[in-house]
Every structure is written in structure tokens, then in C-alpha cells.
Scaffold this motif. Structure first.
Motif, PDB file in Angstrom:
ATOM      1  N   THR A 165      51.013  53.653  32.466  1.00  0.00           N
ATOM      2  CA  THR A 165      50.372  54.130  31.728  1.00  0.00           C
ATOM      3  C   THR A 165      48.725  53.408  31.187  1.00  0.00           C
ATOM      4  OG1 THR A 165      50.722  51.436  31.897  1.00  0.00           O
ATOM      5  CG2 THR A 165      52.047  52.332  30.151  1.00  0.00           C
ATOM      6  N   GLY A 166      48.477  54.359  32.822  1.00  0.00           N
ATOM      7  CA  GLY A 166      47.209  54.906  33.901  1.00  0.00           C
ATOM      8  C   GLY A 166      46.895  53.599  34.512  1.00  0.00           C
ATOM      9  N   GLY A 167      45.242  53.850  34.749  1.00  0.00           N
ATOM     10  CA  GLY A 167      44.733  52.287  35.612  1.00  0.00           C
ATOM     11  C   GLY A 167      45.610  52.189  36.923  1.00  0.00           C
ATOM     12  N   LEU A 168      45.949  50.545  36.635  1.00  0.00           N
ATOM     13  CA  LEU A 168      46.450  50.644  37.753  1.00  0.00           C
ATOM     14  C   LEU A 168      47.549  51.367  38.934  1.00  0.00           C
ATOM     15  CD1 LEU A 168      46.286  47.802  39.690  1.00  0.00           C
ATOM     16  CD2 LEU A 168      48.317  46.679  38.475  1.00  0.00           C
ATOM     17  N   ASP A 169      48.364  52.508  37.724  1.00  0.00           N
ATOM     18  CA  ASP A 169      50.155  52.734  38.428  1.00  0.00           C
ATOM     19  C   ASP A 169      49.236  53.629  38.958  1.00  0.00           C
ATOM     20  OD1 ASP A 169      52.201  51.815  37.890  1.00  0.00           O
ATOM     21  OD2 ASP A 169      52.597  53.141  35.925  1.00  0.00           O
ATOM     22  N   ILE A 170      48.193  54.543  39.079  1.00  0.00           N
ATOM     23  CA  ILE A 170      47.710  55.796  39.815  1.00  0.00           C
ATOM     24  C   ILE A 170      46.596  55.340  40.652  1.00  0.00           C
ATOM     25  CG2 ILE A 170      45.563  57.235  39.302  1.00  0.00           C
ATOM     26  CD1 ILE A 170      46.529  57.746  36.329  1.00  0.00           C
ATOM     27  N   ILE A 171      46.046  54.126  40.676  1.00  0.00           N
ATOM     28  CA  ILE A 171      45.379  53.863  41.622  1.00  0.00           C
ATOM     29  C   ILE A 171      46.104  52.913  42.913  1.00  0.00           C
ATOM     30  CG2 ILE A 171      43.566  51.350  42.456  1.00  0.00           C
ATOM     31  CD1 ILE A 171      41.809  52.056  40.037  1.00  0.00           C
ATOM     32  N   SER A 172      47.561  52.631  42.666  1.00  0.00           N
ATOM     33  CA  SER A 172      48.234  51.891  43.307  1.00  0.00           C
ATOM     34  C   SER A 172      48.450  52.984  44.010  1.00  0.00           C
ATOM     35  CB  SER A 172      49.027  50.570  42.955  1.00  0.00           C
ATOM     36  OG  SER A 172      48.320  50.288  41.599  1.00  0.00           O
ATOM     37  N   ALA A 188      46.666  39.832  30.117  1.00  0.00           N
ATOM     38  CA  ALA A 188      48.121  41.260  31.131  1.00  0.00           C
ATOM     39  C   ALA A 188      47.360  41.750  32.547  1.00  0.00           C
ATOM     40  CB  ALA A 188      47.763  42.024  30.260  1.00  0.00           C
ATOM     41  N   SER A 189      48.518  42.446  32.912  1.00  0.00           N
ATOM     42  CA  SER A 189      48.568  42.183  34.129  1.00  0.00           C
ATOM     43  C   SER A 189      47.859  44.377  34.382  1.00  0.00           C
ATOM     44  CB  SER A 189      49.515  43.094  34.850  1.00  0.00           C
ATOM     45  OG  SER A 189      50.937  44.244  33.896  1.00  0.00           O
ATOM     46  N   GLY A 190      46.877  44.303  35.079  1.00  0.00           N
ATOM     47  CA  GLY A 190      46.591  45.393  35.780  1.00  0.00           C
ATOM     48  C   GLY A 190      45.249  46.102  35.222  1.00  0.00           C
ATOM     49  N   PHE A 191      44.742  47.048  34.275  1.00  0.00           N
ATOM     50  CA  PHE A 191      43.622  47.384  33.501  1.00  0.00           C
ATOM     51  C   PHE A 191      43.591  46.609  32.426  1.00  0.00           C
ATOM     52  CE2 PHE A 191      41.146  51.104  35.477  1.00  0.00           C
ATOM     53  CZ  PHE A 191      41.405  50.596  37.165  1.00  0.00           C
ATOM     54  N   ALA A 192      45.046  46.759  31.889  1.00  0.00           N
ATOM     55  CA  ALA A 192      43.937  46.141  30.176  1.00  0.00           C
ATOM     56  C   ALA A 192      44.146  44.783  30.318  1.00  0.00           C
ATOM     57  CB  ALA A 192      46.251  45.979  29.868  1.00  0.00           C
ATOM     58  N   GLY A 193      45.231  44.431  32.038  1.00  0.00           N
ATOM     59  CA  GLY A 193      43.852  42.951  31.700  1.00  0.00           C
ATOM     60  C   GLY A 193      42.480  42.092  31.987  1.00  0.00           C
ATOM     61  N   ALA A 194      42.687  43.079  32.798  1.00  0.00           N
ATOM     62  CA  ALA A 194      41.145  43.704  33.846  1.00  0.00           C
ATOM     63  C   ALA A 194      40.178  44.096  32.428  1.00  0.00           C
ATOM     64  CB  ALA A 194      40.710  44.479  34.774  1.00  0.00           C
ATOM     65  N   SER A 195      40.741  44.416  31.233  1.00  0.00           N
ATOM     66  CA  SER A 195      39.697  44.909  30.654  1.00  0.00           C
ATOM     67  C   SER A 195      39.165  43.802  29.748  1.00  0.00           C
ATOM     68  CB  SER A 195      39.997  45.914  29.450  1.00  0.00           C
ATOM     69  OG  SER A 195      40.309  47.109  30.362  1.00  0.00           O
ATOM     70  N   GLN A 196      40.521  42.705  28.925  1.00  0.00           N
ATOM     71  CA  GLN A 196      40.476  41.761  28.121  1.00  0.00           C
ATOM     72  C   GLN A 196      40.290  40.624  28.595  1.00  0.00           C
ATOM     73  OE1 GLN A 196      44.942  40.673  28.091  1.00  0.00           O
ATOM     74  NE2 GLN A 196      44.569  38.313  27.014  1.00  0.00           N
TER      75      GLN A 196
END
Length: 284
Positions: A137-144, A38-46
């Protein structure tokens, strides 16, 4: 932060929960079984979950890592982005993490390309409806958002860079076919999010209203944005009105829309994309 009715809060939470469940379903039923990320933090976690389980004796779930990664992000978001936005976004993350643990991972896949596309589309629907109600959905949205405010580059630039890191790492470790399928999934996801919400980070809103004074006060209470007032006159009715011009980020669109509906439901509002802003534009 504006006062919200209990029903409005409940409705917003229900949409956020539904979006989070869709993201979890997409990952456990489509993306994880196909080894597509997946994209973003979900993909990084995966990706990190798979690396840890493969190269160490530990077994750390994707849901746990997703929740863990978002804790420091939530703290940053609280101070740099906005309290209400961050709280709703963290709720989305918590529910996604919970359902990643609850929903069983599908063990077999048929056509990896179909799984990549449908996984990306379902993920995007979950993200899109969450953005639509003024959360993320958190993570990448907020950091970006934080990074773009620090350097004045577009949020999309950071989405691309962080997703590129995930894709390149997946390709280097598990084969470039997985990276290409991931790229396909991310592309499908991006297109659907654009269709549901908007791909533009900054928007110009033009509001034609007979209640400019009340609307101006309401907007100033809830958004910290400058407003340009232009006298206007109806060509057919000859009624004197005002046109208010305001530039906002896409995350403020939900809030502004509700302010307008509360103060002047009869106002004519036009929202257009903004390619660039020159001059002062509040970023923090």
C-alpha cells in the motif's frame, strides 16, 4: 521482471483495487469519525489533515496528502526497491486516495473502541490481500524497506518507530485516550496482516524438484537471489531429486511461488521463517 499474462495482471490489479477500497472505507467510516489514526502514511496524512484544518485557514484532505506524500516515495522505490513492485504499490496509493475523496466521511460514532478495532481489522484486510499479490500500500512499506537495506535493521523496527511518532503526536495534540485507541487499532491491524500474509521479513524456501536446472534458470531471470543445491532422494520412491534452498524477502514470495508453479507444478515447496541471516544477503 517476468512476463505476465493479461489475465494475471488484471487479477492482480483487481485485488489491489479491492484492497485500496477497503482501506478507504475503514478510514472514512471507522477511523476518521472516531479520531483514531491509521498506521503508516495513511495515519500521518490523517493527522496532518486535521492539524492543518484546525490551526490554519486551509482545509487539505487526507486523500490528497496521502497521494502527495507517496510521490517522492514512489521515485525512491523505483530506483531502490523495484519498478514492478513500485508501480503496483503506487496504483494502490492512487486508488486509496481517490476513494478517500469519493466515500463520504461518517459523522457519528457509537463506541470508539469498536470503531478502532474494526477500522484496524478492515484496513489490515486491505493491506494483507495487497501484500499477498506481491504489491504494497506504498508509503511506509517502501520507506521501511529502503531504510532497512541502508542500516541492516529489520523493517519492523522502522514500522514501530514511524507509527510511534504518529501515536505520540496524536496523544500530545488530541489527548492520550486517542493515542491509546490508535495503538489498539494498529495492534489489531498488525495481527490480521500477519494472519493473511506473513510477519516475517525474510523467509527460507526449500524446493524439492526433478527440474532443478530449468527452475534455477527461471528463478535467476526473475529474482536476484543465491540458490544452494542439495542432492535429494525420495525415501519411498528412491527417485533422484534436488533440493534448492533460497532466502528471500516476504515481498518476493508471490513472484517465486508463480515461478515454481510455471516450471514445476509438482515440486514440493516448504516455506519457513528466517530469524536472521549471517553472511552475504543481497539488499539492493
Amino acid at each position: 521482471m517476468r512476463h505476465q499474462s493479461i489475465w494475471e495482471v488484471i487479477k492482480k490489479l483487481l485485488v489491489i483495487i479491492a484492497g485500496a477500497i477497503l482501506v478507504a472505507v475503514a478510514m472514512n467510516y471507522f477511523l476518521i469519525p472516531a479520531n483514531v489514526y491509521a498506521s503508516g502514511f495513511a495515519g500521518a496524512s490523517q493527522l496532518l489533515s486535521k492539524v492543518i484544518s484546525q490551526f490554519t485557514p486551509l482545509n487539505v484532505s487526507t486523500g490528497f496528502l496521502l497521494f502527495l506524500f507517496n510521490i517522492p516515495v514512489a521515485v525512491l522505490g523505483w530506483f531502490k526497491v523495484g519498478k514492478t513492485f513500485t508501480v503496483y504499490s503506487f496504483i494502490s496509493v492512487a486508488v486509496t486516495s481517490l476513494f478517500l475523496e469519493i466515500i463520504p466521511v461518517k459523522t457519528q460514532t457509537a463506541d470508539i473502541m469498536l470503531y478502532a478495532v474494526f477500522g484496524g481489522v478492515i484496513t489490515a484486510i486491505g493491506i494483507g490481500i495487497t501484500l499477498k499479490v506481491g504489491a504494497s500500500t506504498g508509503g511506509l512499506d517502501i520507506i521501511s524497506m529502503i531504510l532497512s537495506r541502508m542500516s541492516d535493521k529489520s523493517v519492523g523496527t522502522y514500522f514501530f518507530i514511524l507509527n510511534a511518532i504518529i501515536i505520540m503526536t496524536a496523544g500530545a495534540l488530541y489527548g492520550w485516550d486517542k493515542a491509546l485507541y490508535t495503538l489498539l487499532s494498529v495492534y489489531a491491524s498488525t495481527r490480521v496482516i500477519d494472519a493473511i500474509h506473513t510477519r516475517h521479513q525474510k523467509l527460507t524456501v526449500m524446493i524439492v524438484t526433478k527440474k532443478a536446472s530449468e527452475l534455477k534458470e527461471a528463478i535467476y531471470k526473475r529474482l536476484v537471489r543465491g540458490i544452494t543445491m542439495v542432492p535429494a532422494k525420495g525415501a519411498f520412491s528412491n527417485q533422484e531429486k534436488d533440493m534448492m534452498i533460497i532466502v528471500i524477502t516476504r515481498y518476493e514470495l508471490y513472484e517465486l511461488e508463480h515461478v515454481i508453479k510455471e516450471v514445476d507444478p509438482e515440486a514440493f515447496t516448504n516455506v519457513v521463517e528466517t530469524a536472521a541471516v549471517f553472511g552475504f544477503f543481497r539488499k539492493d
